[in-house]
Scaffold this active site. Structure first.
Site, mmCIF file in Angstrom:
data_model
loop_
_atom_site.group_PDB
_atom_site.id
_atom_site.type_symbol
_atom_site.label_atom_id
_atom_site.label_comp_id
_atom_site.label_asym_id
_atom_site.label_seq_id
_atom_site.Cartn_x
_atom_site.Cartn_y
_atom_site.Cartn_z
ATOM 1 N N GLU A 63 0.837 -1.205 0.000
ATOM 2 C CA GLU A 63 0.000 0.000 0.000
ATOM 3 C C GLU A 63 0.869 1.250 0.000
ATOM 4 O O GLU A 63 0.611 2.206 -0.752
ATOM 5 C CB GLU A 63 -0.905 -0.012 1.229
ATOM 6 C CG GLU A 63 -1.713 1.249 1.437
ATOM 7 C CD GLU A 63 -2.199 1.385 2.865
ATOM 8 O OE1 GLU A 63 -2.441 2.526 3.293
ATOM 9 O OE2 GLU A 63 -2.338 0.357 3.557
ATOM 10 N N ASP A 85 0.787 3.871 -3.115
ATOM 11 C CA ASP A 85 0.400 5.266 -2.898
ATOM 12 C C ASP A 85 1.333 6.209 -3.657
ATOM 13 O O ASP A 85 0.891 7.143 -4.337
ATOM 14 C CB ASP A 85 0.419 5.569 -1.398
ATOM 15 C CG ASP A 85 0.130 7.024 -1.102
ATOM 16 O OD1 ASP A 85 -1.020 7.454 -1.277
ATOM 17 O OD2 ASP A 85 1.067 7.736 -0.688
ATOM 18 N N ASP A 132 -7.127 1.513 0.440
ATOM 19 C CA ASP A 132 -5.799 0.993 0.783
ATOM 20 C C ASP A 132 -5.462 -0.251 -0.038
ATOM 21 O O ASP A 132 -4.326 -0.428 -0.494
ATOM 22 C CB ASP A 132 -5.729 0.657 2.273
ATOM 23 C CG ASP A 132 -5.766 1.884 3.166
ATOM 24 O OD1 ASP A 132 -5.624 2.999 2.638
ATOM 25 O OD2 ASP A 132 -5.967 1.718 4.386
ATOM 26 N N GLU A 139 -4.449 0.689 -3.559
ATOM 27 C CA GLU A 139 -3.058 1.138 -3.570
ATOM 28 C C GLU A 139 -2.101 -0.048 -3.471
ATOM 29 O O GLU A 139 -1.048 -0.063 -4.129
ATOM 30 C CB GLU A 139 -2.816 2.121 -2.426
ATOM 31 C CG GLU A 139 -3.515 3.453 -2.626
ATOM 32 C CD GLU A 139 -3.364 4.382 -1.437
ATOM 33 O OE1 GLU A 139 -3.541 5.599 -1.618
ATOM 34 O OE2 GLU A 139 -3.075 3.898 -0.319
#
Length: 232
Positions: free
Chosen positions: A33, A37, A106, A109
């Site tokens: 994650e 991101d 999340d 990502e």
């Protein structure tokens, strides 16, 4: 969409980890994650920079924020059927974790991070950027709409009036389904209105939007005064 989300994984374990919430135990998806991101921020910034050659930094930043915000990422995740593929603990399942925006965003990502770790940036451009095409298409060229709190603040600043005040009125519901009510105050004379949302931020934005509508109705534009200055 198939479990690979459009990417044929050379290392399928990466996708397995990306789809494993921390409540299901290690190895879970939080490291992927973190990686995803950063990759998403780059991909979206790159796409906006290429599409909007005349946009300034502020417009680009606001547009990127809208495209990678939690609600938008969660919406993409739902469209991909990602929630149904998540592994999570019994408690998280019972509390509706498969539909929770924060978990879905999340996990999306993390999937991006897994694709990047497996296939590199070019694989992410090919697979991931199309997920954002609908969001990109809804934005006027180089003129992403500012969020309500920003628009309210600028409206007040143009009149040299004090900044708005926000007050939490109520927060209710279980952790997985919280609901917030916020009061916003500003103007001369002072107006106050309320807004609601599934997060404190969303409730503040809703209150700001409602307050701006009320202020604009109370103080309509009147063109220019004889001196040439905008009328207040």
């Amino acid at each position: 969409m198939p479990a690979g989300f459009g990417h044929g994984f050379a290392d399928p374990a990466l996708l397995t980890t990306a789809l494993r919430h921390r409540s299901a135990g290690a190895p879970h998806n939080e490291r992927l994650e973190f990686l995803g991101d950063a990759v998403l921020a780059l991909l979206v910034a790159e796409a906006l920079h290429a599409r909007w050659p005349q946009a300034d930094e502020g417009a680009l930043t606001r547009a990127r924020s809208r495209l990678v915000c939690e609600p938008h990422l969660a919406g993409i995740a739902r469209g991909l059927g990602l929630g149904e593929q998540l592994a999570m603990g019994p408690g998280e399942l019972r509390s509706g974790g498969r539909q929770r925006e924060s978990i879905l965003a999340d996990a999306l990502e993390a999937v991006v991070g897994a694709i990047y770790a497996d296939g590199g940036l070019e694989a992410c451009r090919r697979v991931v950027l199309p997920w954002f095409e609908a969001g990109l298409a809804t934005m006027p060229d180089g003129k992403a709409e500012k969020d309500p709190k920003t628009r309210l603040q600028e409206w007040l600043q143009a009149r040299q009036w004090p900044r708005p005040e926000y007050e939490l009125v109520e927060a209710r519901g279980p952790d997985h389904a919280r609901h917030f009510r916020v009061r916003a105050r500003a103007g001369e004379p002072l107006l106050d209105v309320e807004g609601e949302g599934a997060s404190l931020r969303h409730a503040e934005q809703a209150a700001a939007d409602a307050l701006l509508v009320a202020l604009e109705a109370q103080h309509p534009k009147r063109g220019r005064s004889p001196t040439g200055d905008p009328a207040r």
